[in-house]
Motif scaffolding. Sequence first.
Motif, short mmCIF file in Angstrom:
data_model
loop_
_atom_site.label_atom_id
_atom_site.label_comp_id
_atom_site.label_asym_id
_atom_site.label_seq_id
_atom_site.Cartn_x
_atom_site.Cartn_y
_atom_site.Cartn_z
N PRO A 189 0.65 -1.34 -0.12
CA PRO A 189 0.02 0.07 0.19
C PRO A 189 0.96 1.28 -0.22
O PRO A 189 0.36 2.38 -0.26
N SER A 190 2.13 1.18 0.23
CA SER A 190 2.80 2.43 0.36
C SER A 190 3.49 2.80 -1.02
O SER A 190 4.00 3.79 -1.19
N GLY A 191 3.39 1.97 -2.14
CA GLY A 191 3.77 2.28 -3.36
C GLY A 191 5.34 2.14 -3.51
O GLY A 191 5.77 2.95 -4.43
N GLY A 192 5.93 1.19 -2.98
CA GLY A 192 7.30 1.12 -3.14
C GLY A 192 7.97 1.93 -1.88
O GLY A 192 9.30 1.81 -1.66
N GLU A 193 7.42 2.64 -1.12
CA GLU A 193 8.02 3.37 0.04
C GLU A 193 8.38 2.40 1.18
O GLU A 193 9.08 2.98 2.21
N GLY A 194 7.64 1.40 1.55
CA GLY A 194 7.68 0.61 2.60
C GLY A 194 8.40 -0.67 2.30
O GLY A 194 9.22 -0.75 1.52
N PHE A 195 8.05 -1.89 3.04
CA PHE A 195 8.49 -3.08 2.86
C PHE A 195 7.75 -3.68 1.54
O PHE A 195 7.05 -3.37 1.02
N ALA A 196 8.66 -4.84 1.07
CA ALA A 196 8.08 -5.47 -0.05
C ALA A 196 7.09 -6.38 0.56
O ALA A 196 7.10 -6.71 1.67
N PRO A 197 6.09 -6.74 -0.45
CA PRO A 197 5.02 -7.56 0.00
C PRO A 197 5.50 -8.89 0.63
O PRO A 197 6.36 -9.42 0.41
N TRP A 198 4.59 -9.30 1.49
CA TRP A 198 4.52 -10.66 2.14
C TRP A 198 4.43 -11.81 0.92
O TRP A 198 3.52 -11.41 0.09
N GLU A 199 4.96 -12.81 0.95
CA GLU A 199 5.08 -13.79 -0.16
C GLU A 199 4.96 -15.11 0.22
O GLU A 199 6.02 -15.35 1.36
N ASP A 200 4.62 -16.19 -0.52
CA ASP A 200 4.97 -17.48 -0.16
C ASP A 200 4.95 -18.07 -1.50
O ASP A 200 4.32 -17.82 -2.38
N THR A 201 5.92 -19.24 -1.86
CA THR A 201 5.90 -20.01 -3.05
C THR A 201 5.94 -21.38 -3.12
O THR A 201 6.19 -21.94 -1.71
N LYS A 202 5.33 -22.13 -3.90
CA LYS A 202 5.39 -23.61 -3.76
C LYS A 202 5.88 -24.15 -5.23
O LYS A 202 5.51 -23.45 -6.21
N THR A 203 6.78 -25.13 -5.24
CA THR A 203 7.07 -25.80 -6.65
C THR A 203 6.19 -26.76 -6.81
O THR A 203 5.96 -27.72 -5.79
N ILE A 204 5.38 -26.92 -8.18
CA ILE A 204 4.45 -27.82 -8.24
C ILE A 204 4.47 -28.22 -9.61
O ILE A 204 5.16 -27.81 -10.65
N THR A 205 3.92 -29.54 -9.96
CA THR A 205 3.79 -30.16 -11.21
C THR A 205 2.24 -30.25 -11.58
O THR A 205 1.52 -30.87 -11.01
N VAL A 206 1.96 -29.84 -12.90
CA VAL A 206 0.56 -29.89 -13.23
C VAL A 206 0.77 -31.01 -14.29
O VAL A 206 1.58 -31.09 -15.34
N ARG A 207 0.02 -32.09 -14.05
CA ARG A 207 -0.28 -33.19 -14.97
C ARG A 207 -0.82 -33.09 -15.93
O ARG A 207 -2.01 -32.31 -16.35
#
Length: 358
Positions: free
Chosen positions: A340-358
């Motif tokens: 919400p700071s438009g780049g003036e604050g912290f980077a967003p929270w995020e989570d990642t997962k490696t997945i395989t689509v059959r």
Amino acid sequence: MNEFPTGSEDDRVRRLLNDAVADVEPRDSLDSIRSRTAATPLFRSSRPWFLGAAAAAVATAATVTAVALTGDSTGPAGDPNGQFAGSPSATVERSPSPSQKPDPSQSASPDQRVAMTVPVYFVGETSRGPRLFREFRSVNVAEDERAAAAASLALGPATDPDYRSGWPDGLEAASASYDGDVITVDVATPSEMDPETVRQRPDGMSEEQARLAVEQLIYTVQAALQQGRPGVQFLLNGERTDMLLGVPTSEPLAEGDSADVLAQVWIIEPAEGAEVASPFTVSGLAAAFEANVQWELMQGEKVVKRGFTTAQECCTMSPYSFKVNAPPGEYTLVVHDTDPSGGEGFAPWEDTKTITVR
């Protein structure tokens, strides 16, 4: 296919509402009040007072609604910090790595053990520094060994390579029990390890890292036992200890405020390394500004798909879900909030997962 667990609509409503209040439940039971007044939090809340008040109001309303819809409650908020809050319909278990201990519950006779899923908290890096993320792991244990099994897993490696344990290698939880007031966790060292290396903070570990490691076990055993948020008393090799990793542990410890301890975006499903059929459902928890949750499906640096969804509530850990249609292949799923700071604050929270689509 990874979708919401099957069951009645009431079960699904109960689970979603429990998720919404899992981290801000009103603590109005005698046991909960008594245990928390005797426990010391490691992290003091930095949450602005108005967000805390708003979250409490939302949690109270959600709790009333949950009771009205489901007709029962297993705690002050239905299932505070419960095992199945946001739990996946299936978990992915890899073979133990050479450094990983075997199933910590082998003391139970085979006829006492049942397959169950336990929540386990691990440390991961975020734009605000290290915070806790949650995995769900499959174990084969007796019911009274559930919390010890979860704690032992928290002391070992995570399934997701982005997560880690904050504890030295080789430790396990010899036991974890609840007496109605306090959870007692016995951290055991292997015979070749000097217990003093666990009692004192190891070289290279900061005070914040040590406190977060202790929070790992507090959050894990509280969630595994599903008894609300009682204080946690630590033992070292069966004896009371004044310190673990240099953190004072003479008295029971309360969990730190979720805004200071937990990462604020989690992917619960699909799990790391999962194979899914398209279309697949992504679900998790997020404390997102204006409840705005964004996502990308990536192959290397290329964004294959992107979109957004809305979490159930703003600014407190609450459920989100969305469906993704993608061709077969290996992908990295990224879920994050907005800045919400438009780049003036912290980077967003995020989570990642490696997945395989059959």
